[in-house]
Design an enzyme around this catalytic site. Sequence first.
Site, short mmCIF file in Angstrom:
data_model
loop_
_atom_site.label_atom_id
_atom_site.label_comp_id
_atom_site.label_asym_id
_atom_site.label_seq_id
_atom_site.Cartn_x
_atom_site.Cartn_y
_atom_site.Cartn_z
N GLY A 199 -20.09 -10.51 -27.56
CA GLY A 199 -19.00 -10.07 -26.69
C GLY A 199 -18.88 -11.04 -25.52
O GLY A 199 -19.81 -11.81 -25.24
N GLY A 219 -16.95 -9.87 -22.54
CA GLY A 219 -16.28 -9.09 -21.50
C GLY A 219 -17.07 -9.09 -20.20
O GLY A 219 -18.07 -9.80 -20.05
N GLN A 238 -25.44 -7.40 -3.06
CA GLN A 238 -24.37 -8.37 -2.85
C GLN A 238 -23.71 -8.23 -1.48
O GLN A 238 -23.28 -9.21 -0.88
CB GLN A 238 -23.28 -8.21 -3.94
CG GLN A 238 -23.68 -8.75 -5.30
CD GLN A 238 -24.54 -7.79 -6.08
OE1 GLN A 238 -24.66 -6.62 -5.71
NE2 GLN A 238 -25.15 -8.25 -7.15
N GLN A 260 -22.17 -10.93 1.55
CA GLN A 260 -20.77 -10.90 2.01
C GLN A 260 -20.69 -10.73 3.52
O GLN A 260 -19.83 -11.34 4.18
CB GLN A 260 -20.03 -9.76 1.28
CG GLN A 260 -19.87 -10.01 -0.21
CD GLN A 260 -19.44 -8.77 -0.98
OE1 GLN A 260 -19.72 -7.63 -0.58
NE2 GLN A 260 -18.76 -8.97 -2.09
N GLU A 319 -27.14 -1.87 -3.60
CA GLU A 319 -26.76 -3.16 -4.20
C GLU A 319 -26.89 -4.28 -3.17
O GLU A 319 -26.58 -4.10 -1.99
CB GLU A 319 -25.33 -3.07 -4.76
CG GLU A 319 -24.24 -2.77 -3.75
CD GLU A 319 -23.63 -4.03 -3.18
OE1 GLU A 319 -23.98 -5.13 -3.63
OE2 GLU A 319 -22.80 -3.90 -2.26
N THR A 364 -19.08 -6.84 -18.86
CA THR A 364 -20.47 -6.39 -18.93
C THR A 364 -21.39 -7.50 -19.43
O THR A 364 -22.46 -7.75 -18.86
CB THR A 364 -20.60 -5.16 -19.84
OG1 THR A 364 -19.77 -4.11 -19.33
CG2 THR A 364 -22.04 -4.67 -19.90
N SER A 414 -22.82 1.49 0.00
CA SER A 414 -22.15 0.82 -1.11
C SER A 414 -21.81 1.78 -2.24
O SER A 414 -22.35 2.88 -2.33
CB SER A 414 -23.04 -0.30 -1.66
OG SER A 414 -23.25 -1.31 -0.69
N CYS A 431 -13.84 -6.40 -1.87
CA CYS A 431 -13.00 -5.59 -2.74
C CYS A 431 -13.15 -4.10 -2.44
O CYS A 431 -12.24 -3.31 -2.72
CB CYS A 431 -13.32 -5.87 -4.20
SG CYS A 431 -15.05 -5.57 -4.64
N ASN A 432 -14.29 -3.71 -1.88
CA ASN A 432 -14.56 -2.29 -1.63
C ASN A 432 -14.37 -1.85 -0.19
O ASN A 432 -14.37 -0.66 0.11
CB ASN A 432 -15.98 -1.93 -2.06
CG ASN A 432 -16.09 -1.74 -3.56
OD1 ASN A 432 -15.11 -1.38 -4.21
ND2 ASN A 432 -17.25 -2.00 -4.12
N HIS A 447 -23.80 1.92 11.61
CA HIS A 447 -22.95 1.75 10.42
C HIS A 447 -23.07 0.33 9.86
O HIS A 447 -23.21 0.15 8.64
CB HIS A 447 -21.49 2.05 10.77
CG HIS A 447 -20.56 1.86 9.61
ND1 HIS A 447 -20.53 2.73 8.54
CD2 HIS A 447 -19.66 0.88 9.33
CE1 HIS A 447 -19.65 2.31 7.65
NE2 HIS A 447 -19.10 1.19 8.11
#
Length: 416
Positions: free
Chosen positions: A185, A187, A112, A116, A110, A189, A105, A50-51, A95
């Site tokens: 909640g 959501g 993750q 990937q 991070e 988070t 990141s 996604c990034n 890189h």
Amino acid sequence: MSLVAIGINHKTATVDLREKVAFSPDKIHDAMKSLASLTKTGEAVIISTCNRTELYCNNGEAQDVITWLEEYHQLSHEDVLPCLYQYRGQEAVRHLMRVSAGLDSLILGEPQILGQVKQSFVKAKEAGTVAVTMDRLFQNTFSVAKKVRTETEIGAAAVSVAFAAVSMAKHIFSALSATKVLLIGAGETIELVARHLKDNGVESMIVANRTISRAEAMCEEFGATAITLEQIPDFLPKADIVISSTASPLPILGKGMVEKALKQRRHQPMLLVDIAVPRDIEAEVGDLDDAFLYTVDDLQSIIEQNMASRREAAEQAELIVEEESHLFMEWIRSLESVDSIREYRTQSMAIKDELVERAINKLAQGGDSEQLILELANKLTNKLIHAPTQALTQASRRGDLNSIGQLRAALGLDKD
């Protein structure tokens, strides 16, 4: 090796453009094969998250790769080019290692992204677009990422609100696996909090939400129990940890409700973490004995301290990446020297074989053996010294003392 890396990420492009250059899982195999066909070695790996979207090719031309990317996604050169970055050789190696170690990141360090990158590598192997060089590159990269994790503190400190909340709970309770947790909640988070809790061995979780169906959907993944907000007073006394994050304009947990729950718990301590803005838990709850209340502001100060710690660790990580990228390039150069030695030896042997064959034929025709041996030695010597002699002559004419020195060393002229 001429490694080329072309990419676009969260620093260089908007979400809209990143979505347009992303590769869907069902098409990435064919995309890698198509990209690999542009290279001399048939090696290519595509990393698409996604990034970021990054294309790694061995022995490919950067412009060909850029054109391919634009045509594959049917995007204009004017839209894509300003957002692209390009790296070659050791810069490309560095890189890839930085990306895999979490140094490039959105959230520094991070973990993750390493998973990937590994998935992308596996897909490339399945597509048949990985050979010796790219295999060695990615295997080295994974080792570097692991080394960064084990030798620095880059991943030790919490830098997200969700992770910081769970980290705080770990400091207060010696074993999270034995605790009962109430999450208020459903959501993004709270879902992230639940994932961190699950990773830390928590088995007993209750999720309270205004919409029960949303809570149930989340509970399926984590093996939790779903309840409504109205049921909280019944379940609160069982909770060792309460973490709340809703969009409610008014507090959900008041002082009276928590005080009653603590009495039923016979004053066993309760940790409450309020990561909602505005607050879900009344500030007066913090005045109660055995209630330990922390807000998003408390967590934010922890996160800021931890980010400083990660930045310090990142400096150590950069040194590791720099050293390892140098070592990889040395391996590449050793392969190139082996190829050159093999080619030089093959060429010399071919010259020798040709001259020996001629001498044998003349000897068979009755030629003088002594004369033929002398002629063979002279011709072989002249053939072998022809190229070095020309190189020395040209370097001397240019006044290129550096090349002359290298040639003399290679020819063994400066030995003591």
